[in-house]
Motif scaffolding. Sequence first.
Motif, short mmCIF file in Angstrom:
data_model
loop_
_atom_site.label_atom_id
_atom_site.label_comp_id
_atom_site.label_asym_id
_atom_site.label_seq_id
_atom_site.Cartn_x
_atom_site.Cartn_y
_atom_site.Cartn_z
N THR A 57 27.92 37.94 24.28
CA THR A 57 28.82 37.48 25.32
C THR A 57 30.24 37.98 25.03
N LYS A 58 30.86 38.59 26.03
CA LYS A 58 32.24 39.06 25.89
C LYS A 58 33.01 38.74 27.17
N THR A 59 34.32 38.79 27.05
CA THR A 59 35.19 38.50 28.18
C THR A 59 35.65 39.80 28.82
N LEU A 60 35.44 39.92 30.13
CA LEU A 60 35.88 41.07 30.91
C LEU A 60 37.07 40.64 31.77
N THR A 61 38.19 41.29 31.60
CA THR A 61 39.42 40.91 32.31
C THR A 61 39.73 41.92 33.40
N VAL A 62 39.92 41.41 34.62
CA VAL A 62 40.22 42.23 35.80
C VAL A 62 41.65 41.93 36.25
N GLN A 63 42.42 42.98 36.49
CA GLN A 63 43.82 42.83 36.90
C GLN A 63 43.97 43.15 38.39
N ILE A 64 44.70 42.30 39.12
CA ILE A 64 44.96 42.47 40.55
C ILE A 64 46.43 42.83 40.73
N THR A 65 46.71 43.95 41.41
CA THR A 65 48.08 44.40 41.67
C THR A 65 48.34 44.36 43.17
N ASN A 66 49.39 43.64 43.56
CA ASN A 66 49.74 43.47 44.98
C ASN A 66 50.72 44.56 45.42
N ASN A 67 50.22 45.49 46.25
CA ASN A 67 51.06 46.54 46.82
C ASN A 67 51.14 46.43 48.33
N SER A 68 50.99 45.21 48.83
CA SER A 68 50.90 45.00 50.29
C SER A 68 52.25 44.87 50.96
N GLY A 69 53.31 44.69 50.20
CA GLY A 69 54.62 44.47 50.80
C GLY A 69 54.87 43.04 51.21
N GLN A 70 53.96 42.14 50.86
CA GLN A 70 54.12 40.73 51.20
C GLN A 70 53.51 39.87 50.11
N GLU A 71 53.81 38.58 50.14
CA GLU A 71 53.24 37.67 49.16
C GLU A 71 51.80 37.33 49.53
N LEU A 72 50.97 37.08 48.51
CA LEU A 72 49.59 36.69 48.72
C LEU A 72 49.38 35.30 48.14
N ASN A 73 48.77 34.43 48.95
CA ASN A 73 48.53 33.06 48.52
C ASN A 73 47.03 32.82 48.33
N ASN A 74 46.73 31.94 47.37
CA ASN A 74 45.34 31.52 47.12
C ASN A 74 44.40 32.72 46.97
N VAL A 75 44.74 33.60 46.03
CA VAL A 75 43.91 34.79 45.78
C VAL A 75 42.70 34.39 44.96
N GLU A 76 41.54 34.89 45.35
CA GLU A 76 40.28 34.62 44.65
C GLU A 76 39.56 35.93 44.37
N VAL A 77 39.03 36.07 43.16
CA VAL A 77 38.33 37.29 42.74
C VAL A 77 36.91 36.91 42.34
N ALA A 78 35.94 37.71 42.81
CA ALA A 78 34.53 37.41 42.51
C ALA A 78 33.72 38.69 42.57
N PRO A 79 32.69 38.81 41.72
CA PRO A 79 31.77 39.95 41.85
C PRO A 79 30.94 39.80 43.11
N ASP A 80 30.80 40.90 43.85
CA ASP A 80 30.06 40.88 45.11
C ASP A 80 28.62 41.27 44.84
N MET A 81 27.72 40.29 44.93
CA MET A 81 26.29 40.52 44.66
C MET A 81 25.48 40.63 45.94
N SER A 82 26.13 40.69 47.08
CA SER A 82 25.39 40.63 48.34
C SER A 82 24.49 41.85 48.55
N LYS A 83 24.88 42.99 47.98
CA LYS A 83 24.10 44.19 48.20
C LYS A 83 23.35 44.62 46.94
N LYS A 84 23.30 43.78 45.96
CA LYS A 84 22.64 44.13 44.70
C LYS A 84 21.33 43.39 44.56
N LYS A 85 20.33 44.08 44.08
CA LYS A 85 19.07 43.43 43.75
C LYS A 85 19.21 42.70 42.42
N ALA A 86 18.38 41.66 42.26
CA ALA A 86 18.50 40.86 41.04
C ALA A 86 18.23 41.70 39.80
#
Length: 524
Positions: A57-86
Motif C-alpha cells: 500500500t502506498k499513497t498516490l498524490t494528485v495535484q489540481i491547478t486552477n487556470n480557469s481565471g476564476q475561483e473554484l468552490n467545493n472541488v472534488e477529485v475521484a478516479p473515474d471507473m465508469s468505463k473500466k472493467k473490474a
Amino acid sequence: MTKSRRVMAVIVAALLIAAMILPGLAVKAEAAEKPAEKPKVEISLVGDNQTFEAGETKTLTVQITNNSGQELNNVEVAPDMSKKKAGDWPFEKDWKQYSEKIDGVVANGDSKSVSFDFTRREGAKRNSYTIPFSVYVQGIDGAIVTDSIFVYAKNETVTPEPTPGDNSQNQGDAGNGGGSGSGSADGGAMTASVGNDEPAVYSGGGSGSGGSSSDGSVPRVIVTGFDTNPAEVHAGSDFTLTIHLKNTSKKTKVQNMLFELEAPTEGTDEQTSAPAFLPTSGSNSIYLEGIKADGTADISITLNAKANLLQKPYSINLSMKYEGSQATQIESSSSISIPVKQDARFEFSEFEISPQTIEVGGEANVMCSLYNLGRIKLYNAKARFEGNGIKKQEIFIGNVEAGATGSIDAMLKGEKVTNGNSKITMTLSYEDESGNISETTKDFELEVTEAVDDSDMYMNTDGDIEAGSGGFPVVPVVVVIVIIAGAVAAVVFVKKKKKKQMLNEEEELLDELDRSSEDEREQP
C-alpha cells in the motif's frame, strides 16, 4: 372607414409588440441551449515514478491547478471507473477511499493536492493500465476535466522460477543480479505517471509540448529484459548484450529511435579510469527504425568488460530518443544491471616434505604456501591429500583474501608399503561469493617402507645367536668381537709374563756367577 382604420391600427400595434418580444425570447432560448463553458483545470502527479509492489500500500498524490481565471468552490477529485472493467483495475477496491474533496476555495493560478491510498491487488496481470481521474466543481454538472495516470505492472504477482542461464530481474533484484540472461530493468513493480509528464516530451526545437497522440496518450518504450552471450560476463572478455524493448501504446507506433548506452567509469586515476564496458567497435549508439503499436523489438551491441573490474553488478544507463505520432520528439531512459565475474587466480609454492621416506605407521610433514594472485576472495579453502600408501588427510585453510597468502601444513601417515616412490595428490577446494565450489590439484611423491621391529632379534637359551628377520645381526658380531679381544688380551698377557720370568732368571744366573768369581779371588 373608421372601423377599418381601427382594425389596421390594432394589427400594426400587435406586429410592433411581437417584433419587440420575439428577439428577446430567441436570445433566451439560445442562451438556454448553449452549455456553460467548463473552467480550465490541470491534473498532475506529485512524485513521478512511484512503484507499487504486489500487496503493498502506498499513497498516490494528485495535484489540481486552477487556470480557469476564476475561483473554484467545493472541488472534488475521484478516479473515474465508469468505463473500466473490474479486471482492468490493478488495485484493491475500497470505494470509500476513492473520492477526495479539497477544503476551501481554489483561487485562480493556485494548486492544491489530494492523496489516495492504493494497494496493488493480487493477480494484477503484467500490463499497462490507464487510470482516469476526474475533477468536479460546484455548479457544473459532470466532470470539468479528466486526465489519466498510467500504471505499468512489470510482472505477475507470482514470478516463475528462472531457467538456467536466465538473469531475470523481474522480482526487483538490483542485480546483483547473479548470472546473465533476460531481466527487466525496473524490477517487479508498477510505475505510475500522469498525463504526459513521463517520459519527457519535446517539440522539434526542444521546447516542451503536449506530444501526445490523437487519443491523448504518450507512447512509451520500456525495457522488458536483456540477455548476454556468453551467459556469464567475465572481466577482460567480450560479450554481446541484447536488450528487449516494448512499445506499451496500444494505438501509436514509435519510430526513428536512437539509443545510447552509458557505463559507469572505473579507476582511481586519470591513467587507469575508463568506462566499465566499452564497445568493441564503433560507438555506444544504436539506431532502430521503429516499433509498431503494442509491439516488441531487440537491440544488440558487442561490449568488452574492463579487465580490472571487481566481481559485482555494474549498471548501464540506456537513454532513448524516438518519435511518436505527428513527429513529436520523446525522450526517456532506463537502466540495466550486468553482473561481472572475476576468475580466481592463485599459485602454490614448492612442497617441503620431511622425511621423503617413511615406514608404515610413520609420519611425514608436508608444507607449502597458497598465493592468491586474483581480485576475489577464496572462501572456506581446504586441502585434501590422497594416494597409495598413506591415510587420507584433510586440513582447513580458511578464507584467503585477494593478494594474501594461505599456509598448508599437513602430517601424512604411512599405511602400507609402496613399491618405490608413489604419487600423492593434493586437492584444493574453495568457494566463491555465491557458494559455488571449485577444485584444483597438485601432485608430489612419497615412499613408504616396511617398519623394523627390534623385538624380533634375541639370543636363545643355549647361547645360540639368532638375528631378527630383516635386521642386521648386531648381537652376534658384538660377541665375536668380545671373544677376539679377550683372546688377544690373554696372549699379550702371557707373553709379557713369560718375558718377565726370563729376565728374572737371567738376573739370578748373573748373580750366581758374580758370587762364584768373588769366592775364587778370596782363596790363596
